[in-house]
Motif scaffolding. Structure first.
Motif, PDB file in Angstrom:
ATOM      1  N   HIS A  16      -0.841  53.133   0.303  1.00 10.22           N
ATOM      2  CA  HIS A  16      -1.197  52.672   1.640  1.00 10.22           C
ATOM      3  C   HIS A  16      -2.699  52.776   1.858  1.00 10.22           C
ATOM      4  O   HIS A  16      -3.313  53.777   1.504  1.00 10.22           O
ATOM      5  CB  HIS A  16      -0.457  53.540   2.667  1.00 10.22           C
ATOM      6  N   THR A  17      -3.280  51.723   2.423  1.00  8.26           N
ATOM      7  CA  THR A  17      -4.676  51.745   2.853  1.00  8.26           C
ATOM      8  C   THR A  17      -4.673  51.459   4.344  1.00  8.26           C
ATOM      9  O   THR A  17      -4.252  50.366   4.763  1.00  8.26           O
ATOM     10  CB  THR A  17      -5.514  50.680   2.119  1.00  8.26           C
ATOM     11  N   PRO A  18      -5.105  52.427   5.181  1.00  4.04           N
ATOM     12  CA  PRO A  18      -5.125  52.198   6.628  1.00  4.04           C
ATOM     13  C   PRO A  18      -6.072  51.063   6.996  1.00  4.04           C
ATOM     14  O   PRO A  18      -7.027  50.769   6.270  1.00  4.04           O
ATOM     15  CB  PRO A  18      -5.631  53.532   7.195  1.00  4.04           C
ATOM     16  N   ALA A  19      -5.784  50.430   8.124  1.00  6.27           N
ATOM     17  CA  ALA A  19      -6.612  49.330   8.611  1.00  6.27           C
ATOM     18  C   ALA A  19      -8.029  49.818   8.866  1.00  6.27           C
ATOM     19  O   ALA A  19      -8.245  50.950   9.300  1.00  6.27           O
ATOM     20  CB  ALA A  19      -6.018  48.759   9.896  1.00  6.27           C
ATOM     21  N   THR A  20      -8.980  48.971   8.562  1.00  8.03           N
ATOM     22  CA  THR A  20     -10.382  49.276   8.847  1.00  8.03           C
ATOM     23  C   THR A  20     -10.876  48.276   9.880  1.00  8.03           C
ATOM     24  O   THR A  20     -10.231  47.259  10.137  1.00  8.03           O
ATOM     25  CB  THR A  20     -11.240  49.185   7.570  1.00  8.03           C
ATOM     26  N   ALA A  21     -12.008  48.557  10.446  1.00  8.87           N
ATOM     27  CA  ALA A  21     -12.565  47.662  11.460  1.00  8.87           C
ATOM     28  C   ALA A  21     -12.742  46.269  10.878  1.00  8.87           C
ATOM     29  O   ALA A  21     -13.312  46.100   9.807  1.00  8.87           O
ATOM     30  CB  ALA A  21     -13.898  48.207  11.962  1.00  8.87           C
ATOM     31  N   ALA A  22     -12.261  45.297  11.596  1.00  3.63           N
ATOM     32  CA  ALA A  22     -12.350  43.910  11.138  1.00  3.63           C
ATOM     33  C   ALA A  22     -13.615  43.268  11.696  1.00  3.63           C
ATOM     34  O   ALA A  22     -14.215  43.761  12.639  1.00  3.63           O
ATOM     35  CB  ALA A  22     -11.124  43.138  11.612  1.00  3.63           C
ATOM     36  N   HIS A  23     -13.987  42.175  11.092  1.00  8.34           N
ATOM     37  CA  HIS A  23     -15.088  41.379  11.629  1.00  8.34           C
ATOM     38  C   HIS A  23     -14.639  40.799  12.960  1.00  8.34           C
ATOM     39  O   HIS A  23     -13.448  40.640  13.204  1.00  8.34           O
ATOM     40  CB  HIS A  23     -15.456  40.254  10.661  1.00  8.34           C
ATOM     41  N   PRO A  24     -15.562  40.451  13.837  1.00  9.67           N
ATOM     42  CA  PRO A  24     -15.172  39.871  15.127  1.00  9.67           C
ATOM     43  C   PRO A  24     -14.238  38.667  14.932  1.00  9.67           C
ATOM     44  O   PRO A  24     -14.479  37.817  14.084  1.00  9.67           O
ATOM     45  CB  PRO A  24     -16.510  39.427  15.742  1.00  9.67           C
ATOM     46  N   HIS A 149      22.154  52.452  -3.757  1.00  7.85           N
ATOM     47  CA  HIS A 149      21.542  53.773  -3.858  1.00  7.85           C
ATOM     48  C   HIS A 149      20.440  53.832  -2.816  1.00  7.85           C
ATOM     49  O   HIS A 149      19.752  52.838  -2.581  1.00  7.85           O
ATOM     50  CB  HIS A 149      20.928  54.002  -5.240  1.00  7.85           C
ATOM     51  N   ALA A 150      20.230  54.984  -2.199  1.00 11.80           N
ATOM     52  CA  ALA A 150      19.184  55.103  -1.176  1.00 11.80           C
ATOM     53  C   ALA A 150      18.421  56.400  -1.376  1.00 11.80           C
ATOM     54  O   ALA A 150      18.970  57.415  -1.801  1.00 11.80           O
ATOM     55  CB  ALA A 150      19.788  55.062   0.221  1.00 11.80           C
ATOM     56  N   GLY A 151      17.136  56.355  -1.063  1.00 15.67           N
ATOM     57  CA  GLY A 151      16.265  57.516  -1.155  1.00 15.67           C
ATOM     58  C   GLY A 151      15.045  57.305  -0.288  1.00 15.67           C
ATOM     59  O   GLY A 151      14.927  56.296   0.412  1.00 15.67           O
ATOM     60  N   THR A 152      14.130  58.250  -0.341  1.00  6.99           N
ATOM     61  CA  THR A 152      12.917  58.146   0.464  1.00  6.99           C
ATOM     62  C   THR A 152      11.689  58.121  -0.427  1.00  6.99           C
ATOM     63  O   THR A 152      11.727  58.538  -1.582  1.00  6.99           O
ATOM     64  CB  THR A 152      12.794  59.331   1.448  1.00  6.99           C
ATOM     65  N   ALA A 153      10.601  57.627   0.136  1.00  8.46           N
ATOM     66  CA  ALA A 153       9.314  57.593  -0.544  1.00  8.46           C
ATOM     67  C   ALA A 153       8.237  57.906   0.485  1.00  8.46           C
ATOM     68  O   ALA A 153       8.376  57.563   1.659  1.00  8.46           O
ATOM     69  CB  ALA A 153       9.062  56.223  -1.168  1.00  8.46           C
ATOM     70  N   THR A 154       7.188  58.562   0.039  1.00  9.06           N
ATOM     71  CA  THR A 154       6.060  58.897   0.909  1.00  9.06           C
ATOM     72  C   THR A 154       4.895  57.977   0.586  1.00  9.06           C
ATOM     73  O   THR A 154       4.560  57.794  -0.587  1.00  9.06           O
ATOM     74  CB  THR A 154       5.648  60.368   0.706  1.00  9.06           C
ATOM     75  N   LEU A 155       4.295  57.403   1.621  1.00  2.73           N
ATOM     76  CA  LEU A 155       3.122  56.556   1.413  1.00  2.73           C
ATOM     77  C   LEU A 155       1.964  57.431   0.973  1.00  2.73           C
ATOM     78  O   LEU A 155       1.643  58.421   1.613  1.00  2.73           O
ATOM     79  CB  LEU A 155       2.742  55.840   2.705  1.00  2.73           C
ATOM     80  N   THR A 156       1.354  57.081  -0.147  1.00  2.00           N
ATOM     81  CA  THR A 156       0.175  57.763  -0.650  1.00  2.00           C
ATOM     82  C   THR A 156      -1.034  56.943  -0.226  1.00  2.00           C
ATOM     83  O   THR A 156      -1.107  55.749  -0.500  1.00  2.00           O
ATOM     84  CB  THR A 156       0.213  57.841  -2.190  1.00  2.00           C
ATOM     85  N   THR A 157      -1.972  57.576   0.479  1.00  2.00           N
ATOM     86  CA  THR A 157      -3.165  56.863   0.927  1.00  2.00           C
ATOM     87  C   THR A 157      -4.102  56.673  -0.245  1.00  2.00           C
ATOM     88  O   THR A 157      -4.472  57.624  -0.923  1.00  2.00           O
ATOM     89  CB  THR A 157      -3.867  57.619   2.070  1.00  2.00           C
ATOM     90  N   THR A 158      -4.454  55.421  -0.496  1.00  2.00           N
ATOM     91  CA  THR A 158      -5.319  55.088  -1.616  1.00  2.00           C
ATOM     92  C   THR A 158      -5.991  53.749  -1.330  1.00  2.00           C
ATOM     93  O   THR A 158      -5.409  52.901  -0.662  1.00  2.00           O
ATOM     94  CB  THR A 158      -4.507  55.012  -2.933  1.00  2.00           C
TER      95      THR A 158
END
Length: 162
Positions: A16-24, A149-158
């Motif tokens: 996961h990469t969090p949103a960054t400020a966008a251009h206008p 089948h079901a399971g969980t995953a954690t978002l790794t910030t990268t």
């Protein structure tokens, strides 16, 4: 997170990469990359037959999907062509629940993951995401009929490449 989650047969990496400020005038997007079939530790048992994969991405606590605009603005699926790789994969999105965004990956024919190839889904999302995701797969070892089948995953910030 890289599985193997004991409940899941396929290995997953969720970045996961969090949103960054966008251009206008541009919308800032959170980016997520889901890689399926990459098993650098060699813990998966191959082959794994796959008929469907669903990924539930929860919105961040206190955030809700906006109803006046699309939540998922962009998706890109990367897959090397070859025998047993599902031929064509379709990505369906469901945003009816404002707290969860569901992506379902359906191959035109069941795929056989054997450790030699990966399927990668990259998407841009306008809604902030939570950290814990749920993966549901219809898979089976070898040539057996797939079961849920079901399971969980954690978002790794990268950071993701453009």
């Amino acid at each position: 997170m890289t599985s193997p989650n004991p409940a899941l047969l396929l290995p997953y990496r969720l970045e996961h990469t969090p949103a960054t400020a966008a251009h206008p005038g541009e919308v800032a997007l959170n980016r997520v990359r889901l890689t399926i079939g990459d098993d650098p530790d060699g813990r998966a048992s191959w082959p794994v037959r796959c008929a469907r994969i669903a990924l539930d991405l929860p919105t961040a606590h206190g955030a809700a999907a906006r109803t006046e605009e699309p939540v998922i603005l962009r998706t890109r699926l990367e897959l090397e062509r070859g025998t047993g790789r599902g031929r064509q994969w379709l990505v369906e999105t469901t945003t009816t629940d404002p707290t969860v965004i569901t992506l379902t990956l359906n191959p035109a024919e069941p795929a056989t993951f054997d450790g030699t190839w990966t399927l990668t889904l990259t998407l841009g999302i306008s809604t902030p995401l939570g950290t814990q995701s749920r993966i549901t797969e219809d898979t089976a070892p070898g040539g057996s009929s797939p079961r849920r089948h079901a399971g969980t995953a954690t978002l790794t910030t990268t950071p993701l490449p453009n």
